[in-house]
Design a protein around this motif. Structure first.
Motif, mmCIF file in Angstrom:
data_model
loop_
_atom_site.group_PDB
_atom_site.id
_atom_site.type_symbol
_atom_site.label_atom_id
_atom_site.label_comp_id
_atom_site.label_asym_id
_atom_site.label_seq_id
_atom_site.Cartn_x
_atom_site.Cartn_y
_atom_site.Cartn_z
ATOM 1 N N ASN A 49 -87.274 17.823 -56.772
ATOM 2 C CA ASN A 49 -87.487 16.319 -57.201
ATOM 3 C C ASN A 49 -86.255 15.849 -57.797
ATOM 4 O O ASN A 49 -85.937 14.499 -57.269
ATOM 5 C CB ASN A 49 -88.560 16.093 -57.962
ATOM 6 N N ASP A 50 -85.721 16.488 -58.743
ATOM 7 C CA ASP A 50 -84.178 15.779 -59.343
ATOM 8 C C ASP A 50 -83.183 15.370 -58.061
ATOM 9 O O ASP A 50 -82.690 14.434 -58.078
ATOM 10 C CB ASP A 50 -83.726 16.652 -60.387
ATOM 11 N N ARG A 53 -84.130 12.443 -55.985
ATOM 12 C CA ARG A 53 -83.840 11.331 -56.819
ATOM 13 C C ARG A 53 -82.215 11.208 -56.782
ATOM 14 O O ARG A 53 -82.013 9.995 -56.824
ATOM 15 C CB ARG A 53 -84.198 11.426 -58.358
ATOM 16 N N ALA A 57 -80.317 7.806 -55.315
ATOM 17 C CA ALA A 57 -79.501 6.907 -55.910
ATOM 18 C C ALA A 57 -78.124 6.873 -55.396
ATOM 19 O O ALA A 57 -77.332 5.725 -55.596
ATOM 20 C CB ALA A 57 -79.297 7.599 -57.374
#
Length: 230
Positions: A49-50, A53, A57
């Motif tokens: 999940n990180d 992201r 970004a």
């Protein structure tokens, strides 16, 4: 500059422009790789999940840099940045012109145009707002002179005008001197596109000069960038 869409356009340019454009884009693509190596964009040792992201970004950051002319690694971004800069340099960016009439969009060259004789073309997609502004601005500043050139044609029906420059203005006399004076005040869309592409290439090259030494330290024997995360 917000845009509601993109407009595909073709600019006819001087010989050698495409190669210089390609070289500038390659420098900027390498710079993008170098920027992506910053710790904040790394995804190793992160959860899925990180990592997702971070990748999202980074994609957002790339789009932001392209929009603001900080990263010119694709044709569309480089050209749009340069063309917008050309309007700004001419003092036309903040002026408002009426929408160009239908006659401005007719096939063929405008009276006074020097768009003939270019050997290479550059295809790009500009923000529709920018493409419309270029057309409106060129017509708004050129229309009075185009009208006078049409009158000139009516008064001089037998004179053939070459596509390229007519020679030194101070050596021209009679009707040709009048034609050159009027034609010199006509700015075509092609004029702005060519100047803008040149301006965009110069900006990309100038940005590359700030990190060329660092870039060279990361090249291997084959000329590839090494030691930088993708």
């Amino acid at each position: 500059m917000a845009a509601t869409g993109v407009s595909p356009v073709t600019a006819w340019v001087r010989a050698g422009t495409r190669q210089r454009l390609s070289d500038a884009l390659e420098l900027q693509k390498t710079r993008k790789v170098m920027l992506s190596a910053a710790d904040r964009w790394q995804t190793y040792d992160r959860s899925r999940n990180d990592a997702a992201r971070v990748r999202a970004a980074w994609k957002t950051e790339v789009m932001r840099m392209r929009q603001h002319g900080e990263l010119l690694d694709v044709v569309d971004a480089l050209c749009a940045f340069g063309i917008a800069g050309e309007l700004e340099a001419r003092g036309w960016a903040q002026r408002r012109f009426r929408r160009a009439p239908a006659e401005a969009r007719l096939p063929g060259r405008w009276p006074g145009s020097r768009d003939g004789g270019y050997q290479e073309s550059v295809q790009m997609r500009l923000p529709s707002e920018l493409a419309a502004r270029v057309l409106d601005t060129c017509w708004g500043t050129s229309a009075p002179h185009i009208a006078r050139l049409r009158d000139w044609r009516d008064r001089n029906p037998g004179i053939v005008i070459p596509r390229g420059p007519l020679g030194r203005t101070d050596e021209l006399t009679g009707p040709m001197a009048e034609y050159e004076r009027l034609a010199s005040q006509v700015t075509t869309v092609g004029d702005i596109y060519r100047a803008g592409i040149h301006r965009g290439i110069e900006a990309a090259e100038e940005r590359a000069s700030h990190y060329r030494v660092l870039l060279d330290t990361h090249r291997d024997a084959g000329g590839h960038v090494s030691g930088i995360a993708g």
